[in-house]
Design an enzyme around this catalytic site. Structure first.
Site, PDB file in Angstrom:
ATOM      1  N   LYS A  56      19.055  -4.790 -22.581  1.00  0.00           N
ATOM      2  CA  LYS A  56      17.910  -4.157 -21.920  1.00  0.00           C
ATOM      3  C   LYS A  56      16.618  -4.536 -22.643  1.00  0.00           C
ATOM      4  O   LYS A  56      16.543  -4.485 -23.869  1.00  0.00           O
ATOM      5  CB  LYS A  56      18.076  -2.646 -21.916  1.00  0.00           C
ATOM      6  CG  LYS A  56      17.079  -1.908 -21.014  1.00  0.00           C
ATOM      7  CD  LYS A  56      17.453  -0.427 -20.938  1.00  0.00           C
ATOM      8  CE  LYS A  56      16.632   0.300 -19.886  1.00  0.00           C
ATOM      9  NZ  LYS A  56      15.239   0.426 -20.279  1.00  0.00           N
TER      10      LYS A  56
ATOM     11  N   THR B 154       0.863  -1.173   0.000  1.00  0.00           N
ATOM     12  CA  THR B 154       0.000   0.000   0.000  1.00  0.00           C
ATOM     13  C   THR B 154       0.898   1.221   0.000  1.00  0.00           C
ATOM     14  O   THR B 154       1.888   1.265   0.738  1.00  0.00           O
ATOM     15  CB  THR B 154      -0.923   0.030   1.235  1.00  0.00           C
ATOM     16  OG1 THR B 154      -0.130  -0.021   2.425  1.00  0.00           O
ATOM     17  CG2 THR B 154      -1.882  -1.162   1.215  1.00  0.00           C
TER      18      THR B 154
ATOM     19  N   SER C 292      16.952  -1.000 -26.010  1.00  0.00           N
ATOM     20  CA  SER C 292      17.810   0.181 -26.059  1.00  0.00           C
ATOM     21  C   SER C 292      18.800   0.074 -27.198  1.00  0.00           C
ATOM     22  O   SER C 292      19.282  -1.016 -27.528  1.00  0.00           O
ATOM     23  CB  SER C 292      18.562   0.340 -24.737  1.00  0.00           C
ATOM     24  OG  SER C 292      19.497   1.396 -24.809  1.00  0.00           O
ATOM     25  N   SER C 293      19.117   1.226 -27.780  1.00  0.00           N
ATOM     26  CA  SER C 293      20.145   1.279 -28.821  1.00  0.00           C
ATOM     27  C   SER C 293      21.532   1.476 -28.233  1.00  0.00           C
ATOM     28  O   SER C 293      22.527   1.420 -28.955  1.00  0.00           O
ATOM     29  CB  SER C 293      19.838   2.430 -29.787  1.00  0.00           C
ATOM     30  OG  SER C 293      19.839   3.664 -29.088  1.00  0.00           O
TER      31      SER C 293
END
Length: 466
Positions: free
Chosen positions: A324, A187, A318-319
């Site tokens: 990733k 929570t 990702s480049s």
């Protein structure tokens, strides 16, 4: 390019000889180069227009207003269009002035020219069958267009409900698969008390089911139409029996139980049903986006995030950062949700902007509404196929987090008291040791008592009496 000459109140104009549309549609093409998206790209709308025109022709023929030869040709043309033909001839931009008049004219002309061919005449030979005198008999844009929008919305919502049901079933299947995976709930992003991953996923299924029910309620209002109202709702230029006959025919043709609005003057100007439907679509989008936020958060990491679940990898993330992988499917659904919420604002303003006996802004209502339905449908299907079905749980990590969580101290409140439970929780946080280990070490409970209190079925449900 060969052309044919047609005439309207502005004068003569050259129309491509092969086109099924005519001079009124030509004016709209020239006037509204707005989105590049034509009404023909919304197949449900074109189908609904054809069915509305077919119902009108059948009613007019039944009343003796339209001869059977012309009526049969109009009906045959409408049947072809409703079946998927000639949609490329509906070339008017979806955003247009005139309260949808250009859409209605486009439909009248395409139907008339196809009906002329069926009768053995050339396109544009309107002396034999006219777009306005015959195809548009007993009608106005102001009852045809909103009626077609409502029928089209019924068609489109049926597809959305199917996509939502598929997504709900996928979440329910994951809830069953993960029913034995204990984890810590949260929570305000802080550790709370234990639950199962199955319980977490079951909530997503229930949320979808609730929205399916709300859509069903909204569609009940959409099925109330103003066909027969003509210009402002008074029914001018129609037989007093026409409205009921036309609506009965349209109900049969569409497969939906359509009803005449109790007051056609009110129904011709009031867009409240579209506002309500859009509001439900916003509700669907909002809750779906919240679900996608959860999926992205639960799968965050894999090393520095929550890493509780794994989303199926769909693309290199990702480049520049090798290895990733990003949560691209939930992200695209989030963006659909943002668009739907914006569309709801547009629909609200368009409905509010109407004046007196007609709302001139139904074209933008239609465009926004169908975009929302279309994109939500695609988003649900994409999320189902490319994300939810392939989700896996990091079971060992979740088990270890439960074992060491200070949140377990909450379950011990009734047995060792709030102050002792607080002391145990603080020590667990400080030392990194497990709650059960500390409670036993402090002599507050023994192993058997702890095993009974900390059993998964006890931790994740209300206690039995005694």
């Amino acid at each position: 390019m060969t052309t044919r000459l047609e005439h309207d109140l502005l004068g003569d104009a050259e129309v491509p000889a092969g086109a099924y549309w005519g001079v009124h549609t030509l004016r709209a093409i020239e006037n509204y180069p707005i989105t590049g998206k034509t009404i023909g790209s919304y197949s449900e709308l074109v189908r609904a227009l054809a069915l509305t025109k077919q119902a009108a022709a059948l009613a007019n023929a039944e009343l003796g207003q339209l001869d059977r030869t012309r009526a049969d040709a109009i009906v045959a043309a409408c049947q072809e269009i409703a079946g998927g033909k000639l949609h490329e001839q509906f070339v008017v931009d979806v955003i247009q002035g005139g309260a949808g008049t250009s859409t209605n004219m486009n439909a009248n002309e395409v139907i008339a020219n196809r009906a002329l061919e069926i009768l053995g005449h050339k396109k544009g030979d309107y002396a034999h069958l006219h777009p306005l005198n015959h195809v548009n008999m007993s009608q106005s844009t102001n009852d045809v267009y909103p009626t077609a929008l409502r029928v089209a919305a019924c068609f489109a919502i049926r597809g959305l409900l199917s996509a939502m049901a598929g997504l709900r079933e996928a979440f329910a299947a994951k809830a069953e698969e993960f029913k034995d995976v204990l984890k810590i709930g949260r929570t305000q992003l802080q550790d709370a008390v234990p639950m199962t991953l199955g319980q977490e996923f079951s909530t997503y299924a229930v949320m979808l089911q609730e929205d399916e029910l709300r859509l069903g309620e909204a569609i009940a209002l959409i099925r109330e139409i103003n066909l027969g109202a003509t210009a402002i709702g008074t029914g001018i230029n129609t037989d007093m029996r026409y409205s009921k006959l036309a609506i009965d025919h349209l109900s049969r043709l569409s497969g939906f139980s359509l009803e005449a609005a109790p007051n056609l003057i009110e129904a011709t100007q009031d867009c409240g049903a579209f506002v309500q439907l859009s509001g439900v679509l916003k509700r669907v989008a909002t809750k779906l986006s919240k679900t996608c936020n959860d999926l992205r958060l639960l799968s965050s990491g894999p090393q520095a995030g929550l890493n509780e679940i794994n989303l199926p990898p769909r693309a290199a993330g990702s480049s520049i950062m090798p290895g990733k992988v990003n949560p691209v499917i939930p992200e695209v659904v989030n963006q659909i949700a943002f668009e739907v919420i914006g569309n709801d604002v547009t629909i609200t303003m368009a409905a509010e902007g109407g004046q007196l006996q007609l709302n001139a802004f139904e074209p933008i209502i239609a465009h926004s509404l169908f975009k929302s339905i279309e994109h939500l449908t695609a988003g649900c299907r994409t999320l189902t196929a490319h994300c939810v079905r392939g989700i896996t749980a990091n079971r060992e990590l979740l088990a270890e987090r439960v074992r060491t969580s200070a949140g377990l101290a909450t379950a011990l409140n009734p047995h060792i008291g709030y102050e002792n439970a607080t002391r145990v929780a603080q020590e667990a946080l400080r030392s990194g040791r497990g709650v059960a280990e500390l409670v036993e070490e402090m002599g507050l409970m023994d192993k058997a008592q702890l095993a009974a209190v900390l059993a998964p079925e006890v931790l994740t449900a209300p206690r039995r009496p005694g």
